[in-house]
Design a protein around this motif. Structure first.
Motif, short mmCIF file in Angstrom:
data_model
loop_
_atom_site.label_atom_id
_atom_site.label_comp_id
_atom_site.label_asym_id
_atom_site.label_seq_id
_atom_site.Cartn_x
_atom_site.Cartn_y
_atom_site.Cartn_z
N ALA A 388 0.73 -1.25 0.05
CA ALA A 388 0.26 0.07 0.08
C ALA A 388 0.71 1.19 -0.16
O ALA A 388 2.03 1.47 0.51
CB ALA A 388 -1.07 0.07 1.32
N PRO A 389 0.35 2.20 -0.77
CA PRO A 389 -0.80 2.57 -1.27
C PRO A 389 -0.76 1.96 -2.67
O PRO A 389 0.36 1.72 -3.22
CB PRO A 389 -1.29 4.03 -1.28
N TYR A 390 -1.99 2.19 -3.53
CA TYR A 390 -2.28 1.39 -4.77
C TYR A 390 -2.36 2.30 -5.72
O TYR A 390 -2.67 3.63 -5.71
CB TYR A 390 -3.45 0.45 -4.45
N PHE A 391 -2.30 1.78 -7.01
CA PHE A 391 -2.16 2.40 -8.42
C PHE A 391 -0.95 3.40 -8.43
O PHE A 391 -0.29 3.35 -7.61
CB PHE A 391 -3.31 3.27 -8.50
N HIS A 392 -0.52 3.53 -9.96
CA HIS A 392 0.83 4.07 -9.87
C HIS A 392 1.07 5.39 -9.33
O HIS A 392 2.02 5.69 -9.04
CB HIS A 392 0.86 4.27 -11.67
N ASN A 393 0.02 6.06 -9.08
CA ASN A 393 0.19 7.52 -8.20
C ASN A 393 -0.16 7.43 -6.69
O ASN A 393 -0.36 8.39 -5.98
CB ASN A 393 -0.82 8.66 -9.03
N GLY A 394 -0.28 6.14 -6.27
CA GLY A 394 -0.62 6.14 -4.80
C GLY A 394 -1.88 6.70 -4.34
O GLY A 394 -2.09 7.09 -3.28
N SER A 395 -2.94 6.63 -5.35
CA SER A 395 -4.05 7.49 -4.93
C SER A 395 -5.10 6.61 -4.18
O SER A 395 -5.98 7.11 -3.33
CB SER A 395 -4.88 7.98 -6.14
#
Length: 433
Positions: A388-395
């Motif tokens: 965590a966090p998730y997705f390429h931008n940590g959103s």
């Protein structure tokens, strides 16, 4: 807890130094090396640059060779922002940020602390199918020749399943050796490239390390049912085997079968994991751009690994996590995820005049293709509890946030929203990987 109930193969691996246990948000995960031991004297952990960083600075064993915001925040407060992780070159919102005081460092490293993202710089590609119309950068640094992009470090474990496909979020590296060398020159600010021997040692370490959940709080062990890193290391992998388009064999959406034996289990936690596995494989969330039914396993297509075995442009997809792009499915309303905390780039298609606004154009800066604006690599779903966090931008901060995102962008527009039980079953399954 994990050691008291470990099976003989795990016990033997731990005793020879090939397997270690670590806490994460879901429970306990393990790192396992097929090379015989998790050698922390490997060049992976050696600093070859000028700022004290090694590969292991941003790809940490306690985070499954990834990096969590929990670890980042802990290091920040322990070192007052002076750990090598906080090299201003890419850890700060801009490379010339003021880091002279505690307050200034807190501000400079705000995106790293809150999203776990590092700044990379890429220019507009020559001969692109689009033009850059405007930049709205809250940090006042980005230019067409030096576009600021903020991305999470991908885990450096389980690379058996990515070597030869997309290494980075945008696929700009051809192989792991090139990635290690360029990371050393850039992120570690080295004055000279790695030697061939150094690159080989780093790649050998990465390709031998597997990481996976072992214990989930409230459930117990998952490895006897098919989970765990030893089982993962034995999972076959063939590039393009289950890709779209086209697979080498008839496409199989039943990507995961780790927890088949928990079907109709009398234990509620195990039954929830199995239901989540079935949902991942078969729960339709609308249609893909080809008009075919869309499932989680449509993109996360690698068997029992949930990454991407595509050997074609299909390895990059736009789910809307960057706020827009031309390849989005109609009705997803991804503009709701366009963040003012990150730069906003406005692009225009040279041929049609169409406009796209995104925080990060992703693959398009490498390919120059209009349809690649907002497209990124499909990551693995193994050991998500330590990443965590998730997705390429940590959103997305939590796995429930991730599931809710897909509910908003795929399931609801298709008039098939997730039920609350489905959401919790999805999370139970993802936490067990």
């Amino acid at each position: 807890m994990a050691q008291q109930s470990e099976d003989p193969s795990e016990r033997a691996a731990r005793q020879r130094g090939a397997l270690t246990y670590h806490l994460d948000s879901a429970g306990i995960f393990a790192n396992y090396s097929t090379a015989g031991d998790l050698d922390e004297d490997n060049d992976f952990f050696e600093s070859f640059g000028t700022n004290g960083r090694s590969c292991g600075t941003c790809h940490r064993l306690e985070d499954g060779l990834g990096l969590t915001t929990w670890t980042i925040q802990k290091l920040f407060y322990k070192s007052k922002g002076r750990d090598p992780l906080f090299a201003v070159v890419d850890a700060a919102t801009r490379p010339d940020a003021d880091v002279s005081t505690d307050e200034a460092r807190q501000k400079a490293y705000s995106l790293l602390l809150n999203r776990g993202v590092f700044r990379i710089s890429l220019p507009m590609p020559q001969e692109a199918e689009f033009t850059l119309e405007s930049i709205d950068d809250p940090y006042g640094f980005s230019t067409p020749q030096n576009m600021s992009l903020y991305r999470r470090p991908l885990p450096a474990a389980n690379t058996k399943f990515v070597a030869g496909t997309a290494i980075m979020w945008d696929g700009r590296e051809p192989d792991l050796a090139s990635q290690a060398n360029n990371a050393t020159l850039g992120h570690a600010e080295a004055s000279k490239p790695l030697t061939e021997v150094q690159k080989k040692r780093i790649v050998d370490f990465e390709t031998n390390v597997f990481t996976s959940q072992i214990v989930v709080w409230g459930l117990g062990r998952v490895s006897p049912a098919g989970g765990g890193p030893i089982n993962l290391s034995q999972q076959p992998f063939v590039i393009g085997e289950n890709a779209l388009p086209p697979p080498r064999n008839p496409r199989n959406t039943n990507v995961f079968d780790l927890f088949d034996e928990w079907t109709d289990s009398a234990e509620r936690a195990k039954a929830a994991v199995r239901r989540g596995e079935v949902l991942f494989n078969t729960r339709q969330m609308g249609t893909n751009p080809l008009g075919q039914p869309a499932f989680c396993s449509s993109c996360h297509s690698s068997f029992n690994q949930g990454g991407n075995d595509f050997a074609s442009p299909g390895m990059f997809v736009n789910i809307g996590s960057s706020g827009g792009g031309p390849a989005l499915l109609p009705g997803t309303h991804a503009e709701r995820f366009l963040s003012t905390e990150l730069p906003i780039y406005t692009f225009k298609n040279k041929a049609t005049g169409a406009i796209a606004q995104v925080n990060d154009p992703g693959r398009a800066l490498i390919s120059g293709k209009w349809l690649d604006v907002g497209r990124f690599k499909v990551p693995s779903v193994r050991n998500l509890g330590s990443h965590a966090p998730y997705f390429h931008n940590g959103s997305m901060k939590t796995l429930m946030d991730v599931v809710t995102f897909y509910d908003l962008t795929l399931a609801q527009p298709a008039n098939v929203p997730f039920t609350e039980q489905e959401k919790h079953d999805f999370v139970a399954f993802l936490e067990s990987l």
